[in-house]
Design a protein around this motif. Sequence first.
Motif, PDB file in Angstrom:
ATOM      1  N   SER A 210       0.827  -1.217   0.000  1.00 33.39           N
ATOM      2  CA  SER A 210       0.000   0.000   0.000  1.00 33.39           C
ATOM      3  C   SER A 210       0.858   1.262   0.000  1.00 33.39           C
ATOM      4  CB  SER A 210      -0.926  -0.004   1.226  1.00 33.39           C
ATOM      5  OG  SER A 210      -1.800  -1.105   1.200  1.00 33.39           O
ATOM      6  N   TYR A 211       2.110   1.136  -0.435  1.00 36.83           N
ATOM      7  CA  TYR A 211       3.043   2.251  -0.398  1.00 36.83           C
ATOM      8  C   TYR A 211       2.555   3.427  -1.240  1.00 36.83           C
ATOM      9  CZ  TYR A 211       7.374   4.892  -1.034  1.00 36.83           C
ATOM     10  OH  TYR A 211       8.332   5.875  -1.079  1.00 36.83           O
ATOM     11  N   THR A 212       2.636   4.648  -0.684  1.00 38.13           N
ATOM     12  CA  THR A 212       2.202   5.859  -1.388  1.00 38.13           C
ATOM     13  C   THR A 212       3.263   6.952  -1.371  1.00 38.13           C
ATOM     14  OG1 THR A 212       1.143   6.681   0.634  1.00 38.13           O
ATOM     15  CG2 THR A 212      -0.243   5.441  -0.912  1.00 38.13           C
ATOM     16  N   GLY A 213       4.494   6.622  -0.988  1.00 40.35           N
ATOM     17  CA  GLY A 213       5.539   7.642  -0.869  1.00 40.35           C
ATOM     18  C   GLY A 213       6.169   7.988  -2.199  1.00 40.35           C
ATOM     19  N   VAL A 214       7.307   8.663  -2.130  1.00 43.65           N
ATOM     20  CA  VAL A 214       8.014   9.106  -3.323  1.00 43.65           C
ATOM     21  C   VAL A 214       8.669   7.916  -4.004  1.00 43.65           C
ATOM     22  CG1 VAL A 214       8.429  11.385  -2.325  1.00 43.65           C
ATOM     23  CG2 VAL A 214      10.130   9.554  -2.005  1.00 43.65           C
ATOM     24  N   SER A 242       5.810 -20.499 -11.941  1.00 45.71           N
ATOM     25  CA  SER A 242       5.188 -19.339 -12.585  1.00 45.71           C
ATOM     26  C   SER A 242       5.067 -18.221 -11.557  1.00 45.71           C
ATOM     27  CB  SER A 242       3.808 -19.692 -13.132  1.00 45.71           C
ATOM     28  OG  SER A 242       3.893 -20.650 -14.159  1.00 45.71           O
ATOM     29  N   ILE A 243       5.680 -17.080 -11.872  1.00 46.62           N
ATOM     30  CA  ILE A 243       5.656 -15.917 -10.978  1.00 46.62           C
ATOM     31  C   ILE A 243       5.106 -14.727 -11.747  1.00 46.62           C
ATOM     32  CG2 ILE A 243       7.008 -14.380  -9.515  1.00 46.62           C
ATOM     33  CD1 ILE A 243       9.085 -16.608  -9.277  1.00 46.62           C
ATOM     34  N   SER A 244       4.078 -14.110 -11.210  1.00 47.87           N
ATOM     35  CA  SER A 244       3.475 -12.922 -11.820  1.00 47.87           C
ATOM     36  C   SER A 244       3.495 -11.792 -10.803  1.00 47.87           C
ATOM     37  CB  SER A 244       2.033 -13.216 -12.247  1.00 47.87           C
ATOM     38  OG  SER A 244       1.392 -12.057 -12.727  1.00 47.87           O
ATOM     39  N   ILE A 245       4.146 -10.695 -11.169  1.00 45.26           N
ATOM     40  CA  ILE A 245       4.238  -9.514 -10.304  1.00 45.26           C
ATOM     41  C   ILE A 245       3.582  -8.333 -11.022  1.00 45.26           C
ATOM     42  CG2 ILE A 245       5.777  -7.878  -9.152  1.00 45.26           C
ATOM     43  CD1 ILE A 245       5.869 -10.613  -7.883  1.00 45.26           C
ATOM     44  N   ASP A 246       2.744  -7.600 -10.304  1.00 40.66           N
ATOM     45  CA  ASP A 246       2.166  -6.373 -10.838  1.00 40.66           C
ATOM     46  C   ASP A 246       2.194  -5.318  -9.742  1.00 40.66           C
ATOM     47  OD1 ASP A 246       0.796  -4.299 -11.996  1.00 40.66           O
ATOM     48  OD2 ASP A 246      -0.858  -5.535 -12.753  1.00 40.66           O
ATOM     49  N   GLY A 247       3.144  -4.385  -9.851  1.00 38.71           N
ATOM     50  CA  GLY A 247       3.286  -3.327  -8.863  1.00 38.71           C
ATOM     51  C   GLY A 247       2.614  -2.034  -9.270  1.00 38.71           C
ATOM     52  N   SER A 248       1.642  -2.109 -10.175  1.00 32.12           N
ATOM     53  CA  SER A 248       1.013  -0.888 -10.702  1.00 32.12           C
ATOM     54  C   SER A 248       0.310  -0.082  -9.624  1.00 32.12           C
ATOM     55  CB  SER A 248       0.020  -1.259 -11.807  1.00 32.12           C
ATOM     56  OG  SER A 248       0.659  -1.931 -12.867  1.00 32.12           O
ATOM     57  N   SER A 249      -0.242  -0.727  -8.612  1.00 31.11           N
ATOM     58  CA  SER A 249      -0.970  -0.002  -7.567  1.00 31.11           C
ATOM     59  C   SER A 249      -0.035   0.658  -6.562  1.00 31.11           C
ATOM     60  CB  SER A 249      -1.944  -0.941  -6.852  1.00 31.11           C
ATOM     61  OG  SER A 249      -1.245  -1.966  -6.164  1.00 31.11           O
ATOM     62  N   PHE A 250       1.262   0.320  -6.600  1.00 29.75           N
ATOM     63  CA  PHE A 250       2.271   0.969  -5.749  1.00 29.75           C
ATOM     64  C   PHE A 250       3.479   1.297  -6.628  1.00 29.75           C
ATOM     65  CE2 PHE A 250       2.377  -3.599  -5.403  1.00 29.75           C
ATOM     66  CZ  PHE A 250       3.696  -3.968  -5.481  1.00 29.75           C
ATOM     67  N   ALA A 251       3.220   2.025  -7.696  1.00 33.12           N
ATOM     68  CA  ALA A 251       4.199   2.209  -8.769  1.00 33.12           C
ATOM     69  C   ALA A 251       5.424   3.011  -8.360  1.00 33.12           C
ATOM     70  CB  ALA A 251       3.530   2.877  -9.970  1.00 33.12           C
ATOM     71  N   ASN A 252       5.399   3.697  -7.236  1.00 36.35           N
ATOM     72  CA  ASN A 252       6.581   4.443  -6.799  1.00 36.35           C
ATOM     73  C   ASN A 252       7.596   3.579  -6.062  1.00 36.35           C
ATOM     74  OD1 ASN A 252       5.922   6.826  -7.958  1.00 36.35           O
ATOM     75  ND2 ASN A 252       5.345   7.887  -6.080  1.00 36.35           N
ATOM     76  N   ALA A 253       7.297   2.293  -5.882  1.00 33.38           N
ATOM     77  CA  ALA A 253       8.242   1.358  -5.270  1.00 33.38           C
ATOM     78  C   ALA A 253       8.710   0.367  -6.321  1.00 33.38           C
ATOM     79  CB  ALA A 253       7.595   0.629  -4.102  1.00 33.38           C
ATOM     80  N   SER A 254       9.921  -0.138  -6.153  1.00 33.18           N
ATOM     81  CA  SER A 254      10.475  -1.104  -7.091  1.00 33.18           C
ATOM     82  C   SER A 254      10.020  -2.515  -6.727  1.00 33.18           C
ATOM     83  CB  SER A 254      11.998  -1.008  -7.094  1.00 33.18           C
ATOM     84  OG  SER A 254      12.423   0.288  -7.482  1.00 33.18           O
ATOM     85  N   ALA A 281       4.298   1.680 -16.287  1.00 34.42           N
ATOM     86  CA  ALA A 281       5.457   2.571 -16.370  1.00 34.42           C
ATOM     87  C   ALA A 281       5.657   3.318 -15.050  1.00 34.42           C
ATOM     88  CB  ALA A 281       5.272   3.560 -17.509  1.00 34.42           C
ATOM     89  N   GLN A 282       6.918   3.378 -14.617  1.00 34.79           N
ATOM     90  CA  GLN A 282       7.262   4.045 -13.365  1.00 34.79           C
ATOM     91  C   GLN A 282       8.124   5.274 -13.642  1.00 34.79           C
ATOM     92  OE1 GLN A 282       8.669   0.024 -11.939  1.00 34.79           O
ATOM     93  NE2 GLN A 282       7.870   0.787  -9.988  1.00 34.79           N
ATOM     94  N   THR A 283       8.302   6.088 -12.619  1.00 31.12           N
ATOM     95  CA  THR A 283       9.093   7.300 -12.767  1.00 31.12           C
ATOM     96  C   THR A 283      10.239   7.301 -11.773  1.00 31.12           C
ATOM     97  OG1 THR A 283       7.678   8.510 -11.201  1.00 31.12           O
ATOM     98  CG2 THR A 283       7.097   8.634 -13.537  1.00 31.12           C
ATOM     99  N   GLY A 284      11.240   8.154 -12.062  1.00 30.65           N
ATOM    100  CA  GLY A 284      12.361   8.308 -11.143  1.00 30.65           C
ATOM    101  C   GLY A 284      13.146   7.030 -10.975  1.00 30.65           C
ATOM    102  N   VAL A 285      13.538   6.738  -9.747  1.00 38.57           N
ATOM    103  CA  VAL A 285      14.396   5.580  -9.473  1.00 38.57           C
ATOM    104  C   VAL A 285      13.610   4.287  -9.296  1.00 38.57           C
ATOM    105  CG1 VAL A 285      16.222   6.983  -8.462  1.00 38.57           C
ATOM    106  CG2 VAL A 285      14.376   6.111  -6.992  1.00 38.57           C
ATOM    107  N   ALA A 286      12.289   4.337  -9.332  1.00 34.51           N
ATOM    108  CA  ALA A 286      11.477   3.127  -9.183  1.00 34.51           C
ATOM    109  C   ALA A 286      11.606   2.274 -10.442  1.00 34.51           C
ATOM    110  CB  ALA A 286      10.022   3.487  -8.930  1.00 34.51           C
TER     111      ALA A 286
END
Length: 417
Positions: A210-214, A242-254, A281-286
């Motif tokens: 649930s990360y919402t930081g920078v 089989s491994i499926s990862i989707d970090g779209s809901s916490f896109a500011n984390a890697s 798609a992510q931004t910055g260092v993520a």
Amino acid sequence: APHKVEIGLELFEADDILGAQHNLLDKITVDLDRANTSTTGIFSNNTTAPGGSPGTNSYNIYRDITVRDCAKGILIEGVSSASGDYDHDNQIITSSCNIFNTVGDPNVANDIGAGGATYGIWIQGQSNFILRNTIIQNVSTTSSSSAIDGLLVTSSPGSCEISNNIIRDIKRNNTALSSVAILTGMRIEHANEINNYKIFNNSITGLQSSYTGVATATRAVRGIFFNDTGAGTNTFEIWNNSISIDGSSFANASNACIQFLDGQDFTIIMKNNVLANFTTAQTGVAKHYCIISSQTDRYGLSGSLSNYNNLYIANDQGTSGFVGLGNATNYATLADWQAGMSFNSGTDANSQVGNPNFVNNATDLHPTSASTSLDGTGTTPPVYITTELDCRAVTTPYDIGCYWAGCWAEGGTISPI
């Protein structure tokens, strides 16, 4: 206050010589109350406290088990070689291939866990253990600074098997993030042991934060994490997962599908696996990855080989999405990864990049008729792999992933699992 049950089933030594041995714990359901944060569903107690002989809680079988509504799921705890002998040959299995143990109620979100560190199953100080045919699901923590794992294995040597397991819906319910607060589907920590792990036919999906930081390079989730903390001799045979990862809901984390930390004293054989990352798609260092190694040009000792895998980055490849990371070097494409891992000759020479076209990327990693990248594109598995996760016999041509893709290409029906 009313008395509360804290442990559903506990095994411990009868005296300073005799442990709990040769027990069959069969068809047991534990349903407690996670509001009591001390609750553990099943606990095999470390035999050095209150003073028993180490290694005596051995040769036990946990079969057809259900654990629900607990702060922590199952803890099989022995000791390490530093303080005594390991427990031996304990098993978590089922009575047939198409029956599953379950840790976590499938119909209750956050069913296992509360605040603080938690896990679905923790295996500690166990030699030659087997974990097979188990669903670990709906495990969560509200802490930002504590680890949470679907499956955690620590200091457990010998010939060990982790097979035919489904790990899904592991979540951190906190908007903050710490670099030491690991969230994994499966975490293997090894130190000075000698071991050979067979890890095959596992499905891992639905890992969430649930990360919402920078934007941060800190990885909020990892599908499988190998953490090398010592100088042992380690071999990991990683097949048909089989491994499926989707970090779209916490896109500011890697995030990453699989990560190898160190790589200086273990041998990796990794074949016929799907490592699919669907993060937007992510931004910055993520950033998001299929594979991460802490070494620039290798992921294991000489003799290690990753090959015949499907390494898929769905979005923003080369900008925030990468097939691999070696130390600080991003490898955008499969060709870049193949060239960069020069120490391990032939790395992923026969691997591919293709949408696995799962039934559902977040909930169901069965292939479909569109899963052409998985169908017949693998290589011959070891002799110990005779079926896939739905119990169908493994046949030629060999498929990639934990389910037999050929069935779906031919119009098979979807398993109810």
